[in-house]
Structures are given as C-alpha cells and as structure tokens.
Design an enzyme around this catalytic site. Structure first.
Site, PDB file in Angstrom:
ATOM      1  N   CYS A 143       1.074  -1.156   0.061  1.00 43.79           N
ATOM      2  CA  CYS A 143       0.054   0.044   0.019  1.00 43.79           C
ATOM      3  C   CYS A 143       0.946   1.388   0.037  1.00 43.79           C
ATOM      4  O   CYS A 143       0.611   2.199  -0.684  1.00 43.79           O
ATOM      5  CB  CYS A 143      -0.875   0.085   1.133  1.00 43.79           C
ATOM      6  SG  CYS A 143      -2.237  -1.181   0.810  1.00 43.79           S
TER       7      CYS A 143
ATOM      8  N   HIS B  84      -0.636  -8.517   1.267  1.00 41.75           N
ATOM      9  CA  HIS B  84      -1.372  -7.918   0.341  1.00 41.75           C
ATOM     10  C   HIS B  84      -1.292  -8.567  -0.916  1.00 41.75           C
ATOM     11  O   HIS B  84       0.103  -8.820  -1.772  1.00 41.75           O
ATOM     12  CB  HIS B  84      -0.779  -6.617   0.110  1.00 41.75           C
ATOM     13  CG  HIS B  84      -1.250  -5.575  -0.846  1.00 41.75           C
ATOM     14  ND1 HIS B  84      -1.731  -4.166  -0.732  1.00 41.75           N
ATOM     15  CD2 HIS B  84      -1.788  -5.827  -2.208  1.00 41.75           C
ATOM     16  CE1 HIS B  84      -2.482  -3.754  -1.614  1.00 41.75           C
ATOM     17  NE2 HIS B  84      -2.348  -4.519  -2.594  1.00 41.75           N
TER      18      HIS B  84
ATOM     19  N   HIS C  63      -0.614 -10.614  -4.010  1.00 47.45           N
ATOM     20  CA  HIS C  63       0.313 -10.473  -5.374  1.00 47.45           C
ATOM     21  C   HIS C  63       0.641 -11.622  -6.251  1.00 47.45           C
ATOM     22  O   HIS C  63       0.561 -12.616  -5.649  1.00 47.45           O
ATOM     23  CB  HIS C  63       1.610  -9.812  -5.073  1.00 47.45           C
ATOM     24  CG  HIS C  63       2.525 -10.433  -3.747  1.00 47.45           C
ATOM     25  ND1 HIS C  63       1.935 -10.420  -2.625  1.00 47.45           N
ATOM     26  CD2 HIS C  63       3.412 -11.369  -3.807  1.00 47.45           C
ATOM     27  CE1 HIS C  63       2.671 -11.301  -1.732  1.00 47.45           C
ATOM     28  NE2 HIS C  63       3.550 -11.757  -2.445  1.00 47.45           N
TER      29      HIS C  63
ATOM     30  N   ASP D 204      10.248  -6.995  -8.842  1.00 50.82           N
ATOM     31  CA  ASP D 204      10.508  -7.560  -7.538  1.00 50.82           C
ATOM     32  C   ASP D 204      11.811  -7.267  -6.910  1.00 50.82           C
ATOM     33  O   ASP D 204      12.923  -7.377  -7.965  1.00 50.82           O
ATOM     34  CB  ASP D 204      10.337  -9.008  -7.543  1.00 50.82           C
ATOM     35  CG  ASP D 204      10.472  -9.575  -6.081  1.00 50.82           C
ATOM     36  OD1 ASP D 204       9.491 -10.388  -5.550  1.00 50.82           O
ATOM     37  OD2 ASP D 204      11.322  -9.658  -5.269  1.00 50.82           O
TER      38      ASP D 204
ATOM     39  N   HIS E 251      -6.447  -2.739  -0.953  1.00 56.83           N
ATOM     40  CA  HIS E 251      -5.717  -3.846   0.019  1.00 56.83           C
ATOM     41  C   HIS E 251      -6.814  -5.313   0.195  1.00 56.83           C
ATOM     42  O   HIS E 251      -7.794  -4.937   0.701  1.00 56.83           O
ATOM     43  CB  HIS E 251      -5.697  -3.112   1.530  1.00 56.83           C
ATOM     44  CG  HIS E 251      -4.840  -4.092   2.237  1.00 56.83           C
ATOM     45  ND1 HIS E 251      -3.473  -4.223   2.135  1.00 56.83           N
ATOM     46  CD2 HIS E 251      -5.301  -4.873   3.075  1.00 56.83           C
ATOM     47  CE1 HIS E 251      -3.042  -5.147   3.109  1.00 56.83           C
ATOM     48  NE2 HIS E 251      -4.179  -5.705   3.545  1.00 56.83           N
TER      49      HIS E 251
END
Ligand code: AMP
Length: 110
Positions: A5, A93, A95, A28, A44
């Site tokens: 976030c 979160h 991904h 990444d 989120h």
C-alpha cells in the site's frame, strides 16, 4: 499501512512496469528469475482467500497486458500467488509473481 500500500501511495519507490487505475505491476526487489514482476490490486486485499471474482476477472486482463508489455507472452511465464503461512506469503497484500525470461525449473520438489 502495508508495504505494498505504501508503494501504491508513492511512499516507497518502485520500478513500475505497468499501471492503471486499479492495478500496479512492478519489479521484485529480489528477483527469482531473469524477469520477476509483482502484480497487485491497488485496493488492499490480504490474500487470494479474500479475492473477489470481479477483481480477479479484471486482474486477469491486467496480468495478460503485463505479459505483453514484458514481451514474454509467447515464450511463456509462471504465475504464483503465495497464500498464508504454509504458502510462504511474506507480504499480506495479494500479489502475483510473474517469473519469466528463462526456462524455469520444476515448480516443486519435496
Ligand atoms: P511473498 O513471499 O509471496 O509474500 O513475496 C513477497 C515479495 O515481495 C518477495 O519476492 C520480495 O522480494 C518482494 N518485495 C518486498 N519488498 C519489496 C519492495 N519494496 N519492492 C519490490 N519487491 C518487494
């Protein structure tokens, strides 16, 4: 606020690959392949367990656009989402990891 976030809010820098109003793809920081992108919704959501079909449908299109942007769509890539403790999820979160740019090894060996 979680680390992803903070990236979305611009408080932590990132190397953006593709962005729209709902999703962000970025590199990444500790790549596991020649190409290693992370793809996240801007809202989120903790993990795939909390994902909704509507967001997942839109994210599918976005992920396909990321593959096009990275030029990996035809050669192939691997998508992974880790879920919870046993799944090895470190950032809470949701991904998707997009691993590409080389022939990847077996996904899992005991
Ligand atoms: P996971 O273990 O599935 O939760 O994956 C978390 C991923 O986030 C790891 O591959 C980390 O290298 C990556 N990561 C953590 N912090 C950052 C950051 N600030 N920028 C880019 N990637 C990050």
């Amino acid at each position: 606020m979680c680390i992803f976030c903070k990236i979305i809010a611009g408080e932590i820098p990132n190397k953006t690959i593709l962005e729209d109003e709902n999703f962000l793809a970025f590199e990444d920081i500790n790549p596991s392949a020649n190409i290693h992108a992370l793809i996240i919704p801007k809202v989120h959501i903790q993990s795939f367990n909390e994902m909704t079909p509507n967001i997942m449908a839109n994210m599918t299109t976005f992920i396909q656009e990321v593959a096009l942007t990275l030029g990996v769509k035809s050669d192939g890539y691997r998508l992974i989402t880790n879920i919870g403790t046993n799944g090895g999820q470190e950032v809470e979160h949701i991904h998707f990891h997009m691993l590409a740019g080389e022939k990847l090894g077996p996904i899992y060996k005991k």
